[in-house]
Design an enzyme around this catalytic site. Sequence first.
Site, PDB file in Angstrom:
ATOM      1  N   GLY A  18       0.793  -1.238   0.000  1.00  0.00           N
ATOM      2  CA  GLY A  18       0.000   0.000   0.000  1.00  0.00           C
ATOM      3  C   GLY A  18       0.817   1.276   0.000  1.00  0.00           C
ATOM      4  O   GLY A  18       0.299   2.342   0.372  1.00  0.00           O
ATOM      5  N   SER A  19       2.068   1.224  -0.463  1.00  0.00           N
ATOM      6  CA  SER A  19       2.847   2.473  -0.469  1.00  0.00           C
ATOM      7  C   SER A  19       2.265   3.472  -1.466  1.00  0.00           C
ATOM      8  O   SER A  19       2.346   4.690  -1.255  1.00  0.00           O
ATOM      9  CB  SER A  19       4.324   2.194  -0.768  1.00  0.00           C
ATOM     10  OG  SER A  19       4.503   1.758  -2.095  1.00  0.00           O
ATOM     11  N   LEU A 103      -9.900  -7.594 -13.166  1.00  0.00           N
ATOM     12  CA  LEU A 103     -11.329  -7.279 -13.043  1.00  0.00           C
ATOM     13  C   LEU A 103     -12.043  -7.540 -14.371  1.00  0.00           C
ATOM     14  O   LEU A 103     -11.547  -7.189 -15.439  1.00  0.00           O
ATOM     15  CB  LEU A 103     -11.497  -5.809 -12.654  1.00  0.00           C
ATOM     16  CG  LEU A 103     -11.017  -5.466 -11.241  1.00  0.00           C
ATOM     17  CD1 LEU A 103     -10.941  -3.958 -11.055  1.00  0.00           C
ATOM     18  CD2 LEU A 103     -11.921  -6.106 -10.193  1.00  0.00           C
ATOM     19  N   HIS A 119       1.168   0.303 -13.065  1.00  0.00           N
ATOM     20  CA  HIS A 119       1.974  -0.896 -13.310  1.00  0.00           C
ATOM     21  C   HIS A 119       3.448  -0.513 -13.361  1.00  0.00           C
ATOM     22  O   HIS A 119       3.804   0.502 -13.977  1.00  0.00           O
ATOM     23  CB  HIS A 119       1.550  -1.565 -14.625  1.00  0.00           C
ATOM     24  CG  HIS A 119       2.244  -2.875 -14.844  1.00  0.00           C
ATOM     25  ND1 HIS A 119       2.105  -3.951 -13.988  1.00  0.00           N
ATOM     26  CD2 HIS A 119       3.118  -3.281 -15.799  1.00  0.00           C
ATOM     27  CE1 HIS A 119       2.845  -4.949 -14.414  1.00  0.00           C
ATOM     28  NE2 HIS A 119       3.473  -4.577 -15.502  1.00  0.00           N
TER      29      HIS A 119
END
Length: 205
Positions: A18-19, A103, A119
């Site tokens: 989660g950086s 997704l 990405h």
Amino acid sequence: MSSPDALIPLAVLVSGHGSNLQAILDACAAGRLPARVAVVVSNRREAYGLERARQAGVPALYHPLKPYTSGGRSRAEYDADLANLLQPYKPAWVVLAGWMHVLSHAFLHHYPNRVVNLHPALPGQFPGVEAIARAHAAYQNGEIEGTGVMVHLVPDEAVDAGPVVATAPVLILPTDTLADLEARVHQTEHELLVSALLSLLSGKG
Ligand code: GAR
């Protein structure tokens, strides 16, 4: 400082450290993004990104895939339920910040041109997992001279591909360990993600 009502609500989906979520939270708190993180969802219970959300006072939801796959329910049902989870928070944008689950249309049709993925590679290079390690190996084999990061829209199920919003190059040095390169890539990502969101949110993307 804008009133909370004037801030654009974001949903951020994370699977890990989660950086990049933290970069968004910090940019919102500093007024560098006219946005607020309305909800964070993870498909992994242990994702530290959930803890970062809690520390920022943001609802942190865990949405595991396993009960679906082991219960004979489809990924499309998982994705439709993910959209239902987000719905009460009315996100204007959904940001995939280290979200390691592809997704499907069952989710994406709720947010046309409103899902953004980060990405750690340049367009068309190293889609999927462990992109930085693959870039590091490709450099050592003399196949590439550098790498980069990108932010793109997610119109369909293509993995780490879609209309490019922004890219940034990342240098690779002959002495780089994988950890050195990872640190440089992540630093570049934190800056690029915030600047790309700023242009999207201000309609300049
Ligand atoms: C980031 O490097 C992001 O680009 C990558 O996961 C990492 C998450 O780091 N995403 C992908 O590889 C998507 N295919 P973080 O959890 O510290 O933000």
